[in-house]
Design a protein around this motif. Structure first.
Motif, PDB file in Angstrom:
ATOM      1  N   ALA A 179     -74.903  -2.021   8.714  1.00 23.22           N
ATOM      2  CA  ALA A 179     -74.285  -2.465   9.963  1.00 23.22           C
ATOM      3  C   ALA A 179     -72.858  -2.946   9.719  1.00 23.22           C
ATOM      4  CB  ALA A 179     -75.118  -3.572  10.597  1.00 23.22           C
ATOM      5  N   ASN A 180     -72.666  -3.689   8.648  1.00 24.76           N
ATOM      6  CA  ASN A 180     -71.317  -4.174   8.350  1.00 24.76           C
ATOM      7  C   ASN A 180     -70.385  -3.054   7.942  1.00 24.76           C
ATOM      8  OD1 ASN A 180     -71.131  -7.212   8.604  1.00 24.76           O
ATOM      9  ND2 ASN A 180     -72.997  -7.051   7.417  1.00 24.76           N
ATOM     10  N   MET A 181     -70.899  -2.052   7.223  1.00 24.90           N
ATOM     11  CA  MET A 181     -70.061  -0.916   6.867  1.00 24.90           C
ATOM     12  C   MET A 181     -69.671  -0.093   8.084  1.00 24.90           C
ATOM     13  SD  MET A 181     -68.731  -0.312   3.933  1.00 24.90           S
ATOM     14  CE  MET A 181     -68.271   1.376   4.356  1.00 24.90           C
ATOM     15  N   ILE A 182     -70.574   0.045   9.046  1.00 29.69           N
ATOM     16  CA  ILE A 182     -70.248   0.794  10.256  1.00 29.69           C
ATOM     17  C   ILE A 182     -69.109   0.115  10.999  1.00 29.69           C
ATOM     18  CG2 ILE A 182     -71.087   1.452  12.553  1.00 29.69           C
ATOM     19  CD1 ILE A 182     -73.863   1.864  11.255  1.00 29.69           C
ATOM     20  N   ALA A 183     -69.231  -1.187  11.213  1.00 31.37           N
ATOM     21  CA  ALA A 183     -68.225  -1.905  11.995  1.00 31.37           C
ATOM     22  C   ALA A 183     -66.917  -2.053  11.229  1.00 31.37           C
ATOM     23  CB  ALA A 183     -68.772  -3.277  12.398  1.00 31.37           C
TER      24      ALA A 183
END
Length: 402
Positions: free
Chosen positions: A244-248
């Motif tokens: 999730a953090n990599m996507i954002a």
């Protein structure tokens, strides 16, 4: 170890990122890297472990059986005070680490992960449909970045996605460095109790999910029910928080680098997308608190001797910005061959879920910007709340529009 007087003069770790440079490691890390591959730093508890700043030395130590990942050993450089953790095979050494890891590795092989790609593509497309049909601006974290990996890991584990608000909130507390130890411990206990209940229900409702497989290990006597639940907690947190953090964060850095974003948006080449994922993993390296180890024997490396019992920290973010390994390392270049990065670690403790994370990111980065070609940030960069307080780096919110 250095004495107390010397310790007060050492650079504190983790450091602070420079204002206006949220995608780069703290400048103090770069300064230490330029001085040499190893240096002493000061932690929250006054201890002074070795910090390894360069790529070659990090890879060598991560593959060295003379260093231990066992968090219970004296000298282990803890992230935070005792009180927020739970038993995890990633904090153990072989043979116990290998025994437990083998129990959960089958669903994460490249071949098995590839069979999940069509389902992940459907999840991504449906969430983008909802984005385009809804109001704007929108928080991309809440509406897209968190749901994608949460839906995927829930399906793989056998966890009801309807409970996502609970486990996402508890997970945030567990990985917050500045959370009081009692709060982290309480959040970890809530998650473990929750997974324990799911494991207990599986014999009556067996299926092909990973928790059902762990339940079979419990029934055969290879695991206790609590151990199975704790393994489930690790996989649940790691399975949604990091991706999730990599996507954002990946989306934000691409929005700040429009030429690189255009290559992804307009290229349509799966090989380019796959390469871009590796470069974004290298460039951002969101596990920014460093791989932690303790020396079992004296080790001579990088012109220094690490003594048995001394702590070692290997921040992968600065190693992935080592100019000796990646020319012009601070430049984002989605056409760079970045496959040698160590964002997932290296050696026997290399990230179990890396194939799944790569596949999810390939689907996301290969779909979102093509389907929403005018995507743009709906706030000033200075107003975006970054996760400086977490063991996993990213943003708490990402307001976007199109």
């Amino acid at each position: 170890m250095t004495d107390t007087a010397d310790a007060t003069e050492l650079q504190a770790f983790p450091g602070v990122r420079a204002a206006g440079c949220p995608f780069d490691p703290p400048p103090g890390l770069r300064a230490l890297q330029e001085e040499g591959p190893l240096a002493r730093v000061r932690l929250w508890d006054g201890s002074t472990p070795w910090l390894v700043t360069r790529y070659a030395e990090q890879r060598a130590l991560l593959a060295d059986r003379r260093v231990s990942a066992d968090v219970t050993r004296p000298g282990y450089p803890r992230h935070v005070p005792i009180g927020g953790g739970f038993a995890s095979f990633i904090l153990m050494d072989d043979p116990e680490h290998a025994r437990l890891r083998r129990m959960v590795q089958a669903p994460f092989t490249i071949r098995r992960v590839e069979t999940m790609r069509p389902a992940v593509q459907r999840i991504v497309d449906e969430l983008i449909d909802d984005l385009l049909a809804g109001p704007k601006p929108v928080d991309l974290v809440e509406a897209f970045a968190l749901p994608v990996p949460s839906l995927v890991i829930c399906e793989l584990l056998g966890v009801p996605y309807a409970d996502h608000a609970f486990f996402q909130d508890a997970s945030k507390t567990v990985i917050r460095r500045d959370a009081p130890p009692e709060e982290r411990a309480a959040a970890a206990a809530r998650l473990t109790d929750y997974l324990d209940g799911l494991v207990g229900d599986k014999p009556a409702h067996p299926s092909g999910d990973l928790l059902s497989r762990l339940t079979a290990r419990v029934e055969s006597g290879e695991l206790t029910r609590r151990e199975a639940a704790q393994m489930g907690v690790l996989l649940l947190i790691a399975g949604h928080e990091t991706t999730a953090n990599m996507i954002a964060l990946g989306t934000l850095v691409l929005l700040r680098n429009p030429a690189e974003l255009a290559l992804l948006r307009d290229g349509g080449d799966p090989e380019l997308v796959a390469g871009a994922v590796e470069e974004l993993l290298r460039h951002l390296t969101i596990t920014h608190s460093g791989r932690r180890r303790v020396a079992l024997e004296d080790i001579e490396i990088g012109g220094q001797v690490i003594r048995a019992g001394e702590g070692i920290i290997m921040p992968n973010d600065i190693a992935n910005r080592d100019p000796g390994a990646f020319p012009d390392p601070d430049r984002l270049d989605v056409r760079r061959d970045a496959r040698r990065h160590i964002a997932f670690g290296f050696g026997v403790h290399q990230c179990l879920g890396q194939s799944l994370a790569r596949m999810e990111l390939q689907v996301v980065y290969g779909t979102l910007y093509r389907r929403v070609p005018t995507l743009r940030l709906a706030a000033d960069l200075g107003d975006v709340p970054f996760k400086h307080d977490g063991q996993v780096y990213g943003v708490y919110e990402l307001p976007v529009t199109w």
